[in-house]
Design an enzyme around this catalytic site. Structure first.
Site, short mmCIF file in Angstrom:
data_model
loop_
_atom_site.label_atom_id
_atom_site.label_comp_id
_atom_site.label_asym_id
_atom_site.label_seq_id
_atom_site.Cartn_x
_atom_site.Cartn_y
_atom_site.Cartn_z
CG ASP A 63 8.70 4.50 -4.95
OD1 ASP A 63 9.45 5.30 -5.55
OD2 ASP A 63 7.92 4.85 -4.04
CG HIS A 106 3.88 2.19 1.04
ND1 HIS A 106 3.64 3.53 1.25
CD2 HIS A 106 5.10 2.13 0.47
CE1 HIS A 106 4.66 4.25 0.82
NE2 HIS A 106 5.57 3.42 0.34
NE ARG A 201 12.35 11.15 3.89
CZ ARG A 201 11.51 10.69 2.98
NH1 ARG A 201 11.14 9.41 2.99
NH2 ARG A 201 11.05 11.47 2.04
CG ASP A 203 8.30 7.23 2.70
OD1 ASP A 203 8.91 8.09 2.06
OD2 ASP A 203 7.39 6.52 2.21
CG LEU A 208 0.86 6.16 9.22
CD1 LEU A 208 1.46 6.02 10.62
CD2 LEU A 208 1.69 5.37 8.21
CD GLU A 210 -6.10 3.48 5.16
OE1 GLU A 210 -6.51 2.60 5.97
OE2 GLU A 210 -4.89 3.69 4.98
CD GLU A 245 7.92 12.12 2.37
OE1 GLU A 245 8.05 12.55 1.22
OE2 GLU A 245 7.37 11.04 2.62
CG HIS A 310 14.79 10.92 -2.68
ND1 HIS A 310 14.60 11.63 -1.50
CD2 HIS A 310 13.77 10.04 -2.74
CE1 HIS A 310 13.53 11.17 -0.89
NE2 HIS A 310 13.00 10.21 -1.62
#
Ligand code: GLC
Length: 546
Positions: A63, A106, A201, A203, A208, A210, A245, A310
């Site tokens: 990625d 992650h 920044r 991401d 974060l 669950e 973000e 991006h």
């Protein structure tokens, strides 16, 4: 004097710079830090204040670096830590700040933590990730990379369990319920802040934690951890910035500012597609509505605004009907679509029409918020929809008409420079535009200079002007604390491809001088201002009233 808080990031202009794409210093086909150092004078010349660099860590690049394999080093293609430090110092010497991307949610599956976690379920690292015996939990969480993933769970043979991932299945989510993970992330932040970076920044922060029965976004536990991060920054690095973000609706994003105790800045995702929508519809409504729906933010906070970045132009924060409409208008070829978005650059989206390009940029630089310019958009670079995933918008920076766009001396580069007829490097490049006063590059510098001269554009309050013409968006930027208010700017945009007439009631300014900052013309006395004004198609005006 105004009593508004004046933090550097509230008035800055950001430039998003992709190291791999910028300049290849060692001729291996990849941009690197040493190459980028040699281009910092160019970056500075644009009139920007802060560089945001995409992830620069060791990574298998499944990625493009958002899959980090080691948080404390530099990807060998880009150089090493000494090169990074030199880049940082060279930027600081020029008065440019640097923020880096920090992927909190992650890691890469190649990270040593994940390798240990899957090999031994008794390893302390096993609990760094989120596992399941069944892969059935958290069924209400949406899948983000819809084009690639069927589930947020993937079975790992070695561990004999499913692991949780919100993005690619090569990006296992960290388990923030484990205090050790929280500690690790904070230590990683120390590492980079101590080297001198000016902030992060952060991401993908909504994901974060669950919790069963929720969509696993924006959970209270997530906010509690992020507040802890901010506390550390406030105590130890007070002048640095933390950016979220969080691709969410305004009413959900607002929580990420907290009570001035979470993020300093958040991207304003929903406003972005509406700028394109309004322009194509020739109707200001989408912009007016989303600004109405945007709550006010704490005094030391700021929005980050952008036209492109991006990623794909995300259409997550629009209705399904609006999304279909945006696709039909801006992505007629299915290859132009990606996940819930459009993988094209700014200039092709406006069909290389200078008026529309100028209008969108003038809007970006005059709406409240700190604007970000995506590398290459200052030149009108195009995209290459034939490249996979989002790479079509990440092609080499176009410096000249020479080999590989002047980006690299190598025979082959990480992806080819864009060579198409309209946007290819033989036509669109820095060298050619430096000598062309009508170029996008000159327009970018001109707009940024105008913005830097007028404090009201950077920090002024905004007030819509009621104009009885749906195609015309007009608003004031002014400083409420100045007495008398001698600095008032009226921004007017004709969003349609037709001439429009408006009537402006500016009687109260009669006798004062009016200048259009965008054309440097109309040095009129306001008594002479016609009550009915004709606006050219896609006209942009920044009218200063002295
Ligand atoms: C963010 C990044 C995007 C990345 C994703 C997963 O949305 O902008 O490029 O793929 O996070 O890390």
């Amino acid at each position: 004097m105004s009593h508004m808080s004046q933090k550097w990031y509230q008035e800055a202009v950001f430039y998003e710079l992709y190291i791999r794409a910028y300049y290849d210093g060692n001729g291996d086909g990849n941009g690197d830090f040493r190459g980028a150092i040699s281009k910092l004078d160019y970056v500075k010349s644009l009139g920007v204040d802060c560089i945001w660099i995409l992830p620069m860590y060791p990574s298998p690049l499944r990625d493009d670096g958002y899959d980090i394999a080691d948080y404390r080093a530099i990807h060998p293609d880009y150089g090493n830590l000494a090169d990074f430090q030199e880049f940082l110092d060279a930027a600081h010497d020029r008065g440019l700040r640097v923020i880096t991307d920090l992927v909190m949610n992650h890691t890469s599956d190649q990270h040593a933590w994940f390798q240990a976690a899957r090999q031994d379920v008794n390893s302390p690292y096993h609990d760094y990730y989120v596992w399941s015996e069944t892969g059935q939990e958290y069924a209400d969480a949406r899948i983000i990379f819809l084009d690639y993933e069927k589930s947020n769970w993937t079975y790992d043979e070695k561990a004999g369990k499913y692991f949780w991932h919100r993005f690619f299945n090569s990006q296992p989510d960290l388990n923030y319920d484990n205090p050790a993970v929280q500690e690790e992330m904070i230590k990683i932040m120390h590492f980079w802040l101590d080297l001198g970076v000016d902030g992060f920044r952060a991401d993908a922060v909504p994901y974060l934690f669950e919790r069963e029965g929720t969509n696993c976004e924006n959970l209270p536990e997530t906010h509690a951890f992020l507040k802890k991060v901010r506390r550390m920054m406030d105590e130890e690095y007070p002048d640095k910035v933390l950016i979220a973000e969080a691709n969410q609706w305004p009413e959900d994003v607002i929580a990420y500012f907290g009570d001035s105790d979470e993020f300093h800045m958040c991207f304003h995702f929903p406003v972005m597609p509406r700028l394109y929508m309004a322009l194509k519809q020739g109707d200001k409504k989408p912009i007016v509505d989303i600004l109405d729906r945007t709550p006010s933010i704490p005094p030391e906070a700021q929005w980050l605004t952008f036209l492109r970045n991006h990623d794909e132009l995300t259409l997550e924060m629009v209705t399904p009907e609006e999304r279909e409409w945006m696709w039909s208008q801006y992505a007629p070829d299915p290859r132009m679509r990606s996940n819930l978005g459009i993988r094209r650059r700014l200039t092709p989206l406006v069909e290389n029409d200078k008026r529309r390009w100028l209008l969108l940029n003038a809007l970006l630089l005059s709406l409240p918020g700190t604007p970000i310019i995506y590398y290459g958009d200052e030149l009108g670079m195009g995209d290459n929809i034939w490249l996979p995933d989002r790479h079509g918008c990440r092609t080499p920076m176009q410096w000249s008409a020479g080999k590989n766009a002047g980006f690299s001396a190598a025979d082959e580069t990480y992806f080819p420079a864009n060579a198409d007829e309209t946007y290819g490097y033989e036509t669109v490049n820095v060298e050619a535009q430096e000598n062309d006063q009508d170029s996008y590059l000159w327009a970018t510098r001109f707009l940024l200079q105008a913005r830097s001269k007028y404090q009201v554009l950077r920090r002024g309050q905004m007030e819509m002007m009621a104009i009885n013409n749906p195609a015309v968006l007009a608003y004031w930027r002014f400083n409420p604390n100045d007495e008398p208010s001698d600095d008032r700017l009226l921004c007017i945009y004709n969003l349609s491809n037709q001439q429009q007439s408006i009537s402006l009631e500016l009687d109260e300014y009669s006798g004062r001088r009016l200048t259009d900052l965008l054309t440097q013309s109309e040095h009129l006395l306001l008594g002479e201002w016609p009550t009915v004004k004709i606006l050219a198609p896609y006209a942009s005006h920044w009218l200063r009233i002295d």
